[in-house]
Design an enzyme around this catalytic site. Structure first.
Site, PDB file in Angstrom:
ATOM      1  N   GLN A 113       3.650 -13.375  11.781  1.00 37.69           N
ATOM      2  CA  GLN A 113       3.533 -12.894  13.159  1.00 37.69           C
ATOM      3  C   GLN A 113       2.810 -13.914  14.033  1.00 37.69           C
ATOM      4  OE1 GLN A 113       5.105 -10.189  13.820  1.00 37.69           O
ATOM      5  NE2 GLN A 113       4.568  -9.925  15.969  1.00 37.69           N
ATOM      6  N   SER A 151       8.529   0.339 -17.540  1.00 36.11           N
ATOM      7  CA  SER A 151       7.222   0.795 -17.992  1.00 36.11           C
ATOM      8  C   SER A 151       7.330   1.869 -19.076  1.00 36.11           C
ATOM      9  CB  SER A 151       6.419   1.335 -16.807  1.00 36.11           C
ATOM     10  OG  SER A 151       6.218   0.314 -15.864  1.00 36.11           O
ATOM     11  N   GLU A 195       4.234  -7.076 -13.440  1.00 37.68           N
ATOM     12  CA  GLU A 195       3.042  -6.783 -14.253  1.00 37.68           C
ATOM     13  C   GLU A 195       2.400  -5.459 -13.846  1.00 37.68           C
ATOM     14  OE1 GLU A 195       1.032  -9.347 -16.327  1.00 37.68           O
ATOM     15  OE2 GLU A 195       2.339 -11.080 -16.065  1.00 37.68           O
ATOM     16  N   GLY A 219       9.983 -10.668 -23.680  1.00 32.57           N
ATOM     17  CA  GLY A 219      11.003  -9.761 -23.160  1.00 32.57           C
ATOM     18  C   GLY A 219      10.688  -8.317 -23.472  1.00 32.57           C
ATOM     19  N   GLY A 251       4.998 -16.550  15.153  1.00 29.01           N
ATOM     20  CA  GLY A 251       6.063 -16.162  16.074  1.00 29.01           C
ATOM     21  C   GLY A 251       7.428 -16.530  15.521  1.00 29.01           C
TER      22      GLY A 251
END
Lengths: 260, 401
Positions: free
Chosen positions: B356, B142, B383, B134, B359
């Protein structure tokens, strides 16, 4: 307890399988092959028996060079050593000749306390090699075991039929073929893969077993495959549209095929 | 030189067999119900997946230093192979292994005392237990300086108060311990002293919040954690006091390469799915792969898969070489950030392309590309975000920071 497990390298049932056009034999060279899934149950049962006590599990196969993959898988699962009988003359052997080669190989390994096999291969699907092999080795045969208990000098197996289950006892040494109900075969492990690389694999030819080429192979076979043809692709399923009579249509579809 | 060893490939085949037979049939249902398959983890452990970087003395398969290559021990590249193959079937199962090793096992392995290693590692290496780490908090990611969780030491006992966010594997039925970073004091220059403290599951005062409602990775176990006068013995400090964040940073490189392996599994699967579908789906009487509008997109997927794999295994190889003392940490850091940045963005692109190609079906949960589409986005975030990776790569080039 020393156990020999007979295993077969077969074409992957999931992949495309073909015959050799020249002699109508199963193509074992140009296809993806593996340890027959039905033989994994025999390997697992042998490992469980030895792990519960002590002993050595030896796996034996008869087949072309690629068949070493089947042995490797069994060794990765935990078998102790392997024997690969390989000889060009064996190509095309029927069940009788296969049982002869296996019997000689097992005698050369040294008569074990127990011989285990799968109930059938997934390619030939004859299911007769176990009993032929027992006959040649002079062992009692218990086939299609769905449960197995090993005692000091006997084995007790349960054989499940459609209407009843039999309990069968046989004196050791014995041969037992096992079904896919007997256990859940383990996967190999990282440790198993690494350990298998150092396990002994013997490679024997017919001469090592005191057999001659005319006792095996296509020419010595008692049966001959005269022709093969691809099965027609599956027909598209029937779609029953329910316009108030769907139940009746379904029932008559099933009744026509004698399902009800 | 551009192939893995036969041992790596053999292990890859084993993980693939296992993943296709034991995981693939269930993932759609597990994803739909956000079910974490706790029973599956020990089975993955039996195959050896969690012990590849753990020394044999603690239940893993890594050989002692100096053992020859033919001794066949586990290594980091082997772990990446397993993560890629799991990720090819399901990304959330892949992250469970990645986090289990990278965040659960590695900090204990690298900074634990002999007693801590002996207590926790054997069960973790076997997959019987999972551990979490943790760091992130509601108000600090960060920027560790913003850490507000506090731990105070008195009479041989740490008392922990605070909260953590997005902690993987922290609330499963088999989670044994979560290591958390906490302020344990203030340095002379006024900056916080951050240490790492191990909190066993079910310690009084340690509350696991209900699971998050996530865009993807539904199968992965992720929780917020709360600590209220949570007390653990003094010997639960992991590593040196005041080194908590630095220690965590040092283990991040492995995690980035492992995430790259996970992303590679995603791209590979998208390539396979789109290739098969474009051969089979008909439009205007022909397979859609006949048309360049589709075939060019599938070709792009092949390029993404190839480049992702090369960057990932180059970085993994560098990491193993570094562990053997033949490569520098700086080289690994740079390669790890490059691989993580590229492959995670490739995964997002690949899922967009595959969807895509499919479809309308690509938008349906009946087809796995939809799940991969939802799962891919987090790869660009967890990460170290793509932005953090670019920052690190630029620093690695010597640009002023």
């Amino acid at each position: 307890m020393n156990i020999v497990v007979c295993v077969k390298y077969v074409p992957d049932t999931q992949a495309e399988r073909t015959f050799n056009a020249s002699d109508n034999t199963t193509d074992r060279v140009n296809v993806d092959g593996l340890l027959s899934e039905l033989d994994e149950y025999a390997v697992e049962e042998a490992l469980k028996i030895v792990e519960a006590g002590e002993g050595v599990v030896t796996v034996v196969t008869v087949g072309p060079a690629q068949a070493s993959d089947a042995l490797k898988k069994a060794l990765q699962m935990g078998a102790d050593k392997a024997v690969h009988v390989i000889d060009d003359a064996i190509h095309g052997s029927d069940a009788l000749a296969t049982s002869l080669v296996l019997a000689k190989a097992i005698e050369k390994v040294g008569m074990p306390d127990l011989v285990l096999t799968g109930m059938s291969s997934t390619d030939g699907i004859m299911g007769v090699v176990p009993t032929m092999l027992a006959e040649r080795l002079g062992l009692p045969a218990v086939t299609f075991a769905s449960d197995l208990t090993v005692g000091a000098d006997s084995v007790t197996a349960r054989r499940d039929g459609d209407a009843a289950s039999q309990t069968i006892e046989a004196a050791l040494p014995a041969l037992v073929s096992v079904t896919d109900q007997i256990n859940e075969p383990r996967y190999p492990s990282f440790k198993g893969i690494m350990a298998a690389k150092k396990k002994p694999v013997e490679t024997w030819g017919l001469a090592d077993l005191g057999l001659s080429a005319d006792e095996v192979g296509l020419d010595a076979a008692w049966t001959k495959v005269t022709a093969f043809e691809a099965r027609p692709p599956r027909q598209q399923g029937t779609i029953v549209k329910d316009e108030g009579d769907g139940g009746g249509k379904l029932a008559s579809f099933l009744a026509e095929r004698k399902f009800i | 030189m551009f192939e893995l060893s036969p041992d790596h490939e053999e292990f890859r085949a084993l993980v693939r067999d296992f993943a296709e037979a034991e995981i693939a049939p269930h993932v759609a249902e597990w994803d739909r119900t956000s079910h974490f398959p706790a029973d599956l983890i020990p089975r993955m452990g039996e195959l050896g997946m969690f012990g590849l970087v753990v020394p044999e003395e603690f239940g893993g398969t890594r050989k002692a230093e100096g053992a020859g290559a033919d001794e066949g021990g586990g290594d980091f590249t082997m772990l990446c192979v397993a993560i890629e193959e799991l990720g090819r079937i399901d990304q959330a199962i892949g992250i469970t292994l990645e986090a289990g090793v990278g965040l659960g096992i590695n900090p204990i392995l690298n900074y634990g005392t002999p007693e801590q290693k002996a207590r926790w590692l054997p069960d973790l290496a076997a997959g019987r237990h999972l551990a979490g780490f943790g760091l992130t908090e509601p108000e600090a990611g960060s920027d560790a300086g913003g850490t507000t969780t506090r731990a105070t030491l008195a009479d041989g006992t740490w008392t922990v108060n605070g909260a953590k966010s997005f902690i993987t594997n922290s609330g499963t039925p088999i989670t044994s311990v979560v290591t958390v970073t906490a302020r344990t004091g203030t340095r002379d220059n006024g900056s916080p002293e951050i240490s790492a403290i191990m909190i066993p599951s079910r310690t009084p005062g340690f509350t696991v919040d209900p699971p998050y409602h996530k865009l993807g990775w539904h199968i992965s176990d992720t929780h917020g954690l709360a600590f209220e006068d949570c007390q653990v013995p003094e010997d639960h400090l992991l590593g040196a006091r005041g080194k908590g964040f630095a220690q965590f940073l040092a283990t991040l490189d492995d995690g980035r390469i492992a995430i790259a392996a996970l992303a590679t599994g995603c791209v590979q699967r998208m390539l396979e799915e789109a290739t098969a579908y474009s051969k089979q789906r008909l439009a205007f009487g022909k397979p859609i792969g006949t048309y360049q509008g589709v075939s060019f997109q599938v070709a792009d997927l092949a390029v993404l898969a190839e480049t992702s794999r090369l960057l990932t295994y180059k970085a993994a190889w560098l990491k193993d070489e570094m562990d053997a003392g033949r490569r520098s940490t700086q080289e690994v850091k740079q390669a790890a950030s490059i691989a993580k940045l590229y492959t995670s963005e490739a995964a997002v692109t690949a899922t967009r392309i595959a969807t895509q190609v499919f479809g309308g079906n690509g938008f349906m949960e009946e087809y796995p590309v939809a799940r991969f589409y939802r799962d891919a986005k987090i790869l660009e975030i967890g990460e170290g975000t793509s932005e953090v990776q670019r920052m690190l790569i630029a620093r690695g080039l010597g640009l002023p920071s």
